[in-house]
Design a protein around this motif. Structure first.
Motif, PDB file in Angstrom:
ATOM      1  N   PRO A  28     -22.587  56.928 -21.394  1.00  0.00           N
ATOM      2  CA  PRO A  28     -22.960  55.864 -20.457  1.00  0.00           C
ATOM      3  C   PRO A  28     -24.084  54.985 -20.987  1.00  0.00           C
ATOM      4  CG  PRO A  28     -23.639  58.008 -19.624  1.00  0.00           C
ATOM      5  CD  PRO A  28     -22.804  58.265 -20.846  1.00  0.00           C
ATOM      6  N   VAL A  29     -23.948  53.689 -20.754  1.00  0.00           N
ATOM      7  CA  VAL A  29     -24.971  52.730 -21.169  1.00  0.00           C
ATOM      8  C   VAL A  29     -25.020  51.634 -20.097  1.00  0.00           C
ATOM      9  CG1 VAL A  29     -23.272  51.693 -22.752  1.00  0.00           C
ATOM     10  CG2 VAL A  29     -25.666  51.134 -23.031  1.00  0.00           C
TER      11      VAL A  29
ATOM     12  N   SER B 204     -23.865  43.931 -23.425  1.00  0.00           N
ATOM     13  CA  SER B 204     -22.473  44.375 -23.590  1.00  0.00           C
ATOM     14  C   SER B 204     -22.286  45.217 -24.839  1.00  0.00           C
ATOM     15  CB  SER B 204     -21.540  43.159 -23.701  1.00  0.00           C
ATOM     16  OG  SER B 204     -21.541  42.402 -22.519  1.00  0.00           O
ATOM     17  N   ILE B 205     -21.432  46.217 -24.722  1.00  0.00           N
ATOM     18  CA  ILE B 205     -21.054  47.026 -25.883  1.00  0.00           C
ATOM     19  C   ILE B 205     -20.450  46.114 -26.952  1.00  0.00           C
ATOM     20  CG2 ILE B 205     -19.381  48.763 -26.653  1.00  0.00           C
ATOM     21  CD1 ILE B 205     -19.978  50.252 -23.970  1.00  0.00           C
TER      22      ILE B 205
ATOM     23  N   GLY C 231     -14.795  40.748 -24.858  1.00  0.00           N
ATOM     24  CA  GLY C 231     -15.558  41.653 -23.990  1.00  0.00           C
ATOM     25  C   GLY C 231     -17.057  41.424 -23.929  1.00  0.00           C
TER      26      GLY C 231
ATOM     27  N   THR D 120     -12.100  50.465 -26.143  1.00  0.00           N
ATOM     28  CA  THR D 120     -13.245  51.230 -25.651  1.00  0.00           C
ATOM     29  C   THR D 120     -12.827  52.070 -24.445  1.00  0.00           C
ATOM     30  OG1 THR D 120     -13.788  49.145 -24.585  1.00  0.00           O
ATOM     31  CG2 THR D 120     -15.196  49.810 -26.382  1.00  0.00           C
ATOM     32  N   THR D 121     -13.110  53.357 -24.547  1.00  0.00           N
ATOM     33  CA  THR D 121     -12.748  54.252 -23.461  1.00  0.00           C
ATOM     34  C   THR D 121     -13.983  55.020 -23.003  1.00  0.00           C
ATOM     35  OG1 THR D 121     -11.210  55.994 -22.800  1.00  0.00           O
ATOM     36  CG2 THR D 121     -12.044  56.115 -25.066  1.00  0.00           C
TER      37      THR D 121
ATOM     38  N   ALA E 187     -20.679  45.967 -16.348  1.00  0.00           N
ATOM     39  CA  ALA E 187     -19.517  46.711 -15.849  1.00  0.00           C
ATOM     40  C   ALA E 187     -19.950  48.070 -15.297  1.00  0.00           C
ATOM     41  CB  ALA E 187     -18.484  46.884 -16.955  1.00  0.00           C
TER      42      ALA E 187
ATOM     43  N   THR F   7     -24.741  48.527 -18.518  1.00  0.00           N
ATOM     44  CA  THR F   7     -24.170  47.191 -18.745  1.00  0.00           C
ATOM     45  C   THR F   7     -23.753  46.641 -17.390  1.00  0.00           C
ATOM     46  OG1 THR F   7     -21.938  48.080 -18.948  1.00  0.00           O
ATOM     47  CG2 THR F   7     -23.205  47.873 -20.992  1.00  0.00           C
TER      48      THR F   7
ATOM     49  N   LEU G  36     -11.178  33.364 -22.398  1.00  0.00           N
ATOM     50  CA  LEU G  36      -9.980  34.209 -22.295  1.00  0.00           C
ATOM     51  C   LEU G  36     -10.106  35.130 -21.096  1.00  0.00           C
ATOM     52  CD1 LEU G  36      -7.265  35.312 -23.404  1.00  0.00           C
ATOM     53  CD2 LEU G  36      -8.598  37.069 -24.566  1.00  0.00           C
ATOM     54  N   ASP G  37      -9.258  34.877 -20.117  1.00  0.00           N
ATOM     55  CA  ASP G  37      -9.025  35.847 -19.051  1.00  0.00           C
ATOM     56  C   ASP G  37      -7.697  36.489 -19.444  1.00  0.00           C
ATOM     57  OD1 ASP G  37      -8.016  37.115 -16.763  1.00  0.00           O
ATOM     58  OD2 ASP G  37      -9.167  35.808 -15.442  1.00  0.00           O
ATOM     59  N   VAL G  38      -7.698  37.792 -19.670  1.00  0.00           N
ATOM     60  CA  VAL G  38      -6.485  38.429 -20.218  1.00  0.00           C
ATOM     61  C   VAL G  38      -5.291  38.365 -19.267  1.00  0.00           C
ATOM     62  CG1 VAL G  38      -7.685  39.953 -21.848  1.00  0.00           C
ATOM     63  CG2 VAL G  38      -7.218  40.752 -19.515  1.00  0.00           C
TER      64      VAL G  38
ATOM     65  N   LYS H 112      -8.283  54.951 -18.146  1.00  0.00           N
ATOM     66  CA  LYS H 112      -8.744  55.235 -19.515  1.00  0.00           C
ATOM     67  C   LYS H 112      -7.848  56.301 -20.164  1.00  0.00           C
ATOM     68  CE  LYS H 112     -12.442  52.555 -19.855  1.00  0.00           C
ATOM     69  NZ  LYS H 112     -12.392  51.297 -20.591  1.00  0.00           N
TER      70      LYS H 112
ATOM     71  N   ALA I 180     -12.960  45.269 -25.496  1.00  0.00           N
ATOM     72  CA  ALA I 180     -14.031  46.007 -24.810  1.00  0.00           C
ATOM     73  C   ALA I 180     -14.153  45.462 -23.389  1.00  0.00           C
ATOM     74  CB  ALA I 180     -15.343  45.886 -25.571  1.00  0.00           C
ATOM     75  N   ILE I 181     -13.088  45.600 -22.625  1.00  0.00           N
ATOM     76  CA  ILE I 181     -13.079  45.064 -21.269  1.00  0.00           C
ATOM     77  C   ILE I 181     -12.537  46.113 -20.287  1.00  0.00           C
ATOM     78  CG2 ILE I 181     -12.697  42.731 -22.153  1.00  0.00           C
ATOM     79  CD1 ILE I 181      -9.850  42.874 -21.073  1.00  0.00           C
TER      80      ILE I 181
HETATM   81  P1  NAD Z   1     -19.657  44.535 -19.830  1.00  0.00           P
HETATM   82  O1  NAD Z   1     -19.735  44.180 -18.384  1.00  0.00           O
HETATM   83  O2  NAD Z   1     -20.725  44.042 -20.715  1.00  0.00           O
HETATM   84  O3  NAD Z   1     -18.261  44.127 -20.436  1.00  0.00           O
HETATM   85  C1  NAD Z   1     -17.057  44.162 -19.700  1.00  0.00           C
HETATM   86  C2  NAD Z   1     -16.293  42.933 -20.095  1.00  0.00           C
HETATM   87  O4  NAD Z   1     -14.996  42.925 -19.487  1.00  0.00           O
HETATM   88  C3  NAD Z   1     -16.978  41.634 -19.667  1.00  0.00           C
HETATM   89  O5  NAD Z   1     -17.238  40.826 -20.808  1.00  0.00           O
HETATM   90  C4  NAD Z   1     -15.962  40.978 -18.769  1.00  0.00           C
HETATM   91  O6  NAD Z   1     -15.953  39.566 -18.866  1.00  0.00           O
HETATM   92  C5  NAD Z   1     -14.676  41.565 -19.330  1.00  0.00           C
HETATM   93  N1  NAD Z   1     -13.514  41.351 -18.458  1.00  0.00           N
HETATM   94  C6  NAD Z   1     -13.316  41.806 -17.193  1.00  0.00           C
HETATM   95  N2  NAD Z   1     -12.145  41.309 -16.717  1.00  0.00           N
HETATM   96  C7  NAD Z   1     -11.603  40.541 -17.701  1.00  0.00           C
HETATM   97  C8  NAD Z   1     -10.440  39.751 -17.817  1.00  0.00           C
HETATM   98  N3  NAD Z   1      -9.562  39.632 -16.801  1.00  0.00           N
HETATM   99  N4  NAD Z   1     -10.203  39.090 -18.977  1.00  0.00           N
HETATM  100  C9  NAD Z   1     -11.085  39.168 -20.011  1.00  0.00           C
HETATM  101  N5  NAD Z   1     -12.218  39.889 -19.958  1.00  0.00           N
HETATM  102  C10 NAD Z   1     -12.477  40.574 -18.807  1.00  0.00           C
HETATM  103  O7  NAD Z   1     -19.598  46.160 -19.852  1.00  0.00           O
HETATM  104  P2  NAD Z   1     -19.396  47.207 -21.032  1.00  0.00           P
HETATM  105  O8  NAD Z   1     -19.942  48.464 -20.512  1.00  0.00           O
HETATM  106  O9  NAD Z   1     -19.869  46.655 -22.307  1.00  0.00           O
HETATM  107  O10 NAD Z   1     -17.807  47.381 -21.062  1.00  0.00           O
HETATM  108  C11 NAD Z   1     -17.039  47.259 -22.230  1.00  0.00           C
HETATM  109  C12 NAD Z   1     -16.038  48.399 -22.320  1.00  0.00           C
HETATM  110  O11 NAD Z   1     -16.739  49.613 -22.604  1.00  0.00           O
HETATM  111  C13 NAD Z   1     -15.226  48.670 -21.056  1.00  0.00           C
HETATM  112  O12 NAD Z   1     -13.898  48.990 -21.416  1.00  0.00           O
HETATM  113  C14 NAD Z   1     -15.912  49.909 -20.495  1.00  0.00           C
HETATM  114  O13 NAD Z   1     -15.046  50.673 -19.684  1.00  0.00           O
HETATM  115  C15 NAD Z   1     -16.251  50.621 -21.762  1.00  0.00           C
HETATM  116  N6  NAD Z   1     -17.271  51.680 -21.648  1.00  0.00           N
HETATM  117  C16 NAD Z   1     -18.449  51.414 -21.045  1.00  0.00           C
HETATM  118  C17 NAD Z   1     -19.372  52.436 -20.943  1.00  0.00           C
HETATM  119  C18 NAD Z   1     -20.691  52.194 -20.252  1.00  0.00           C
HETATM  120  O14 NAD Z   1     -21.316  53.155 -19.824  1.00  0.00           O
HETATM  121  N7  NAD Z   1     -21.124  50.960 -20.123  1.00  0.00           N
HETATM  122  C19 NAD Z   1     -19.118  53.710 -21.465  1.00  0.00           C
HETATM  123  C20 NAD Z   1     -17.898  53.931 -22.095  1.00  0.00           C
HETATM  124  C21 NAD Z   1     -16.979  52.913 -22.174  1.00  0.00           C
END
Ligand code: NAD
Length: 257
Positions: free
Chosen positions: A192-193, A21-22, A15, A145-146, A197, A195, A65-67, A164, A93-94
């Motif tokens: 929220p942070v 990124s988180i 992720g 991560t939710t 995504a 990033t 890795l693409d899941v 989620k 964390a994706i």
């Molecule tokens: P981010 O964009 O940094 O990370 C998201 C990641 O998902 C990326 O690294 C991306 O490459 C990966 N991804 C997407 N499709 C994929 C696939 N097919 N295969 C492999 N990887 C894939 O953003 P983030 O905010 O760090 O998100 C990480 C997690 O945290 C997510 O589940 C997001 O829902 C969750 N989250 C984010 C927040 C926020 O406000 N940013 C809050 C709560 C939860």
């Protein structure tokens, strides 16, 4: 703070997109606590952003890795098995949903968009767990991560809310199934942070503003704060914590709207 609570532990991080990124906040905390890390990146386009970070934490395994790609996933776990012979923890964390579905009403979400969002953001956690289980010979921790939008309706969170909610359900069922093997399953629920995504969610700035205004601590969270909690959760100190969704949201979740 640096401790060695994860000394000798091997962890997989899925992720990291960039330094915001988180998953990167978590990777730094895991590394600082002595863990050895395997780090994946989505594809060749992501590689220049992720590789330098993975090298910064001396990750011995850095692979794409693409899941949605079964072969890549199988290959990753074979590599971990060959190189480490075990795995102690995994961070998932994706998230992904096609823009047109994410920005529309849940009521109107296309079947294809819904299935894609579920596949990448939710079921992939089970697929990773399935392959990690035989490697978690000393027990382990699976962490996902939710977001609060899975529990309550959050404007503009759209289809990711039901996705989620399903993920949080998976955490409970998987925790029950894997408990006997001392494999714990938990979800982090950060506020929220900003990033990459998060940039896909409409009016995200407003969400940040509300989080700051309405949380008891009147603060926004940071990815290092998430990392600190994640470090605890994957450590043996949290050996009795499983099936939980834990908030790192400055207390936002306790407030009535
Ligand atoms: P981010 O964009 O940094 O990370 C998201 C990641 O998902 C990326 O690294 C991306 O490459 C990966 N991804 C997407 N499709 C994929 C696939 N097919 N295969 C492999 N990887 C894939 O953003 P983030 O905010 O760090 O998100 C990480 C997690 O945290 C997510 O589940 C997001 O829902 C969750 N989250 C984010 C927040 C926020 O406000 N940013 C809050 C709560 C939860």
């Amino acid at each position: 703070m640096t401790t060695d609570v994860l000394k000798g532990k091997k962890g997989l991080i899925v992720g990291i997109a960039n330094e915001h990124s988180i998953a990167w906040g978590c990777a730094k905390a895991f590394h600082g606590a002595g863990a050895e890390l395997a780090i994946t990146y989505l594809n060749e386009k992501a590689a220049p952003y992720v590789r330098p970070l993975a090298e910064q934490v001396n990750a011995p395994i850095i692979v794409p890795l693409d899941v949605t790609n079964e072969t890549e996933m199988q290959g990753l776990f074979e590599m971990i098995g060959n190189q480490w012979g075990k795995l102690d923890f995994l961070l998932h964390a994706i998230a992904f949903a096609p823009k047109e579905d994410l920005h529309g009403r849940v009521t109107d979400c296309s079947k294809e968009g819904f299935l894609t969002a579920m596949d990448i953001s939710c079921h992939s956690f089970a697929r990773l767990a399935h392959l990690a289980e035989p490697l978690m010979v000393d027990g382990g921790c699976l962490l996902t991560t939710t977001y609060y939008g899975g529990e309550k309706v959050v404007e503009h969170y759209g289809v990711m809310g039901p996705v989620k909610a399903a993920l949080e359900g998976m955490v409970k069922y998987m925790a029950a199934e894997l408990g006997e093997k001392k494999i714990r399953v938990n979800a982090l629920s950060p506020g929220p942070v900003a990033t990459r995504a998060a940039g896909g969610i409409a009016h995200f700035d407003k969400l940040l503003e509300e989080a700051r205004e309405q949380s008891p601590a009147h603060e926004l969270i940071c990815t290092d704060c998430v990392g600190a909690y994640a470090r605890f959760l994957v450590s043996d100190e949290a050996r009795l914590v499983t099936g939980s969704t834990v908030y790192i949201d400055a207390g936002f979740n306790i407030m009535a709207a």
